[in-house]
Design a protein around this motif. Structure first.
Motif, short mmCIF file in Angstrom:
data_model
loop_
_atom_site.label_atom_id
_atom_site.label_comp_id
_atom_site.label_asym_id
_atom_site.label_seq_id
_atom_site.Cartn_x
_atom_site.Cartn_y
_atom_site.Cartn_z
N ILE A 100 0.84 -1.20 0.00
CA ILE A 100 0.00 0.00 0.00
C ILE A 100 0.88 1.25 0.00
O ILE A 100 1.79 1.37 0.83
N LEU A 101 0.65 2.16 -0.96
CA LEU A 101 1.29 3.47 -0.92
C LEU A 101 0.35 4.37 -0.12
O LEU A 101 -0.70 4.77 -0.62
N ALA A 102 0.72 4.62 1.13
CA ALA A 102 -0.21 5.23 2.09
C ALA A 102 0.23 6.62 2.50
O ALA A 102 1.42 6.90 2.63
N MET A 103 -0.76 7.47 2.71
CA MET A 103 -0.45 8.78 3.27
C MET A 103 0.02 8.59 4.72
O MET A 103 -0.54 7.78 5.46
N GLU A 104 1.03 9.33 5.06
CA GLU A 104 1.72 9.19 6.35
C GLU A 104 0.74 9.05 7.53
O GLU A 104 0.86 8.13 8.34
N ASN A 105 -0.25 9.95 7.58
CA ASN A 105 -1.14 9.96 8.75
C ASN A 105 -2.10 8.79 8.77
O ASN A 105 -2.75 8.52 9.79
N ASP A 106 -2.24 8.09 7.65
CA ASP A 106 -3.18 6.97 7.58
C ASP A 106 -2.51 5.63 7.82
O ASP A 106 -3.20 4.60 7.89
N ILE A 107 -1.21 5.61 7.95
CA ILE A 107 -0.50 4.32 8.08
C ILE A 107 -1.05 3.48 9.23
O ILE A 107 -1.32 2.28 9.05
N PRO A 108 -1.34 4.08 10.42
CA PRO A 108 -1.90 3.26 11.51
C PRO A 108 -3.22 2.59 11.11
O PRO A 108 -3.49 1.46 11.54
N ALA A 109 -4.02 3.25 10.28
CA ALA A 109 -5.33 2.70 9.90
C ALA A 109 -5.18 1.42 9.07
O ALA A 109 -6.13 0.63 8.98
N PHE A 110 -4.01 1.19 8.48
CA PHE A 110 -3.81 -0.03 7.69
C PHE A 110 -3.27 -1.20 8.53
O PHE A 110 -3.00 -2.28 8.01
N GLY A 111 -3.12 -0.95 9.83
CA GLY A 111 -2.74 -2.02 10.75
C GLY A 111 -1.42 -2.65 10.39
O GLY A 111 -0.44 -1.96 10.12
N ALA A 112 -1.40 -4.00 10.35
CA ALA A 112 -0.14 -4.72 10.12
C ALA A 112 0.18 -4.88 8.63
O ALA A 112 1.19 -5.49 8.28
N ARG A 113 -0.69 -4.36 7.77
CA ARG A 113 -0.45 -4.52 6.32
C ARG A 113 0.81 -3.76 5.91
O ARG A 113 1.17 -2.77 6.52
N HIS A 114 1.43 -4.22 4.82
CA HIS A 114 2.69 -3.62 4.37
C HIS A 114 2.42 -2.29 3.67
O HIS A 114 1.77 -2.25 2.63
N THR A 115 2.93 -1.20 4.25
CA THR A 115 2.73 0.12 3.64
C THR A 115 4.07 0.77 3.33
O THR A 115 5.08 0.47 3.96
N LEU A 116 4.06 1.65 2.34
CA LEU A 116 5.19 2.56 2.07
C LEU A 116 4.60 3.97 2.12
O LEU A 116 3.58 4.24 1.49
N SER A 117 5.25 4.87 2.85
CA SER A 117 4.70 6.22 3.03
C SER A 117 4.86 7.06 1.77
O SER A 117 5.93 7.09 1.16
N ILE A 118 3.80 7.77 1.40
CA ILE A 118 3.91 8.78 0.34
C ILE A 118 3.77 10.19 0.95
O ILE A 118 3.39 11.13 0.26
N GLY A 119 4.08 10.31 2.25
CA GLY A 119 4.12 11.62 2.87
C GLY A 119 2.75 12.14 3.27
O GLY A 119 1.74 11.43 3.18
N ALA A 120 2.73 13.40 3.71
CA ALA A 120 1.50 13.96 4.27
C ALA A 120 0.97 15.15 3.48
O ALA A 120 0.07 15.86 3.93
N SER A 121 1.53 15.40 2.30
CA SER A 121 1.05 16.50 1.45
C SER A 121 1.34 16.13 0.00
O SER A 121 2.20 15.29 -0.27
N PRO A 122 0.65 16.77 -0.95
CA PRO A 122 0.94 16.50 -2.36
C PRO A 122 2.42 16.76 -2.69
O PRO A 122 3.02 16.03 -3.48
N GLU A 123 3.01 17.77 -2.07
CA GLU A 123 4.44 18.07 -2.32
C GLU A 123 5.31 16.91 -1.86
O GLU A 123 6.27 16.54 -2.54
N GLU A 124 4.98 16.35 -0.68
CA GLU A 124 5.77 15.21 -0.20
C GLU A 124 5.58 13.98 -1.08
O GLU A 124 6.51 13.22 -1.32
N THR A 125 4.35 13.80 -1.57
CA THR A 125 4.11 12.67 -2.47
C THR A 125 4.92 12.84 -3.76
O THR A 125 5.52 11.88 -4.25
N ALA A 126 4.96 14.07 -4.29
CA ALA A 126 5.76 14.33 -5.49
C ALA A 126 7.21 13.94 -5.24
O ALA A 126 7.85 13.27 -6.05
N HIS A 127 7.72 14.31 -4.08
CA HIS A 127 9.11 14.05 -3.74
C HIS A 127 9.40 12.55 -3.62
O HIS A 127 10.49 12.09 -3.97
N LEU A 128 8.42 11.78 -3.14
CA LEU A 128 8.65 10.36 -2.82
C LEU A 128 8.19 9.37 -3.89
O LEU A 128 8.63 8.22 -3.91
#
Ligand code: AMP
Ligand code: MG
Length: 338
Positions: free
Chosen positions: A265-293
């Motif tokens: 899952i490419l997940a927004m930083e603040n939502d990572i806890p909501a995905f529980g134990a599933r495997h996530t990669l952070s795409i940051g907490a703003s569109p700018e951070e997502t662009a960067h990552l």
């Protein structure tokens, strides 16, 4: 070919500039992504770019300059274009203008316009100044792969294929420049980037966005920008992007993840806890951070060997358009609104 792979400093930049003048290829950092440069006026050198990337010959290159005074031989600069240069250069804005004869057809893929930009990165600017040549530079990835935002990405794709890679850290913006067509009656964005429609409209009074930016081309439809018709940014796995109601998006991503063999899952930083134990990669907490990552994350999904990528997308304007244009293309336009 032995590729020189060195941190950018005064001496390595001098070496790189000499290689460019000899007609060799040099990859270098910019504020958007790493570029793969050649002397834009040297037809043979530019042909090497297409060969090294495996890039289709009908996809034109962006010509990079140290400042607008270098444009005299390259294109016809209109007063409006000059206003944009004064407002946004150096920076992530590429401007399409009528080309002059000195620019070879290989550089523009035979088009009557040439794309020009002055990058906002100390290494890129030092290289352009030192070499004294306009530098044609597409992104320094193998064609079809995500654009490189670190020197390591360039090394993965280009080691052994080009003369030199200048190492200069992570790219600040992370998605390619805005491509703005200034050859028509209204300024028109062909590829969204960090210089947004709103920012251009503030300077010129108006600016449109080509409607093919957020959808696939129809059968037989002409691409306003040749890059749009080629497969882009795609991870090896299949990918779906979800936008809309926040709770529904999280629930649906969890449902598909749980039904799949090997998903991430490419997940927004603040939502990572909501995905529980599933495997996530952070795409940051703003569109700018997502662009960067984003491109870095897409490469990571390739390395992990997953079969399915489930991504949270953004909704809105400004930088969101640049991010969602790349995400939608990476997902072959499989964008689901809930
Ligand atoms: P890249 O440098 O790999 O990000 O690719 C440059 C992109 O700029 C191409 O894919 C085209 O879509 C666009 N471009 C460059 N020159 C022109 C041009 N003369 N007309 C339309 N689009 C262009
Ligand atoms: Mg590219």
């Amino acid at each position: 070919m032995n590729t020189i792979y060195q941190p950018a400093d005064e001496q390595s930049i001098r070496t790189a500039a000499a290689l460019l003048k000899e007609g060799q290829l040099v990859a270098f950092p910019t504020e958007t992504v790493y570029g793969l440069g050649a002397d834009a006026l040297n037809e043979e050198a530019v042909k090497y770019i297409f060969a090294a990337k495996g890039r289709p010959a009908d996809n034109p290159l962006i010509v990079h300059v140290a400042d607008k005074s270098q444009l005299d031989d390259l294109c016809e600069v209109t007063p409006e274009a000059e206003k944009l240069m004064d407002a946004f250069w150096p920076g992530p804005l590429t401007i399409l203008l009528k080309k002059k004869a000195a620019v070879p057809d290989v550089t523009t893929a035979g088009l009557p316009s040439v794309a020009v930009r002055c990058p906002d990165h100390p290494v890129a600017l030092a290289l352009l100044k030192e070499s004294q040549v306009p530098v044609a530079a597409p992104s320094a990835n193998r064609s079809g792969r995500p654009s490189p935002t670190t020197a390591e990405h360039v090394y993965e794709d280009m080691n052994g294929r080009i003369a030199m890679i200048l190492k200069g850290g992570d790219c600040r913006v992370g998605v390619e420049s805005t491509v703005l067509d200034m050859t028509g009656s209204v300024p028109c964005i062909l590829r969204p980037g960090a210089v947004t429609r709103e920012m251009v409209a503030k300077v010129l009074g108006s600016c449109t966005v080509a409607d093919s930016v957020m959808r696939p081309l129809k059968e037989g439809e002409a691409a306003p920008s040749p890059g749009m018709k080629h497969r882009h940014y795609a991870p090896k796995a299949s990918m779906t992007v979800y936008v809309g109601d926040h709770e529904k998006v999280i629930a649906e991503i969890c449902r598909r993840y749980d039904a799949a063999e090997n998903a991430v899952i490419l997940a927004m930083e603040n939502d990572i806890p909501a995905f529980g134990a599933r495997h996530t990669l952070s795409i940051g907490a703003s569109p700018e951070e997502t662009a960067h990552l984003l491109f870095k994350r897409l490469r990571e999904t390739d390395e992990m060997g997953v079969s399915l990528v489930l991504a949270q997308g953004w909704e809105g304007e400004e930088m969101v358009l640049a991010v969602m244009n790349r995400m939608a293309r990476a997902a072959a336009f499989d964008v689901v609104k809930l």
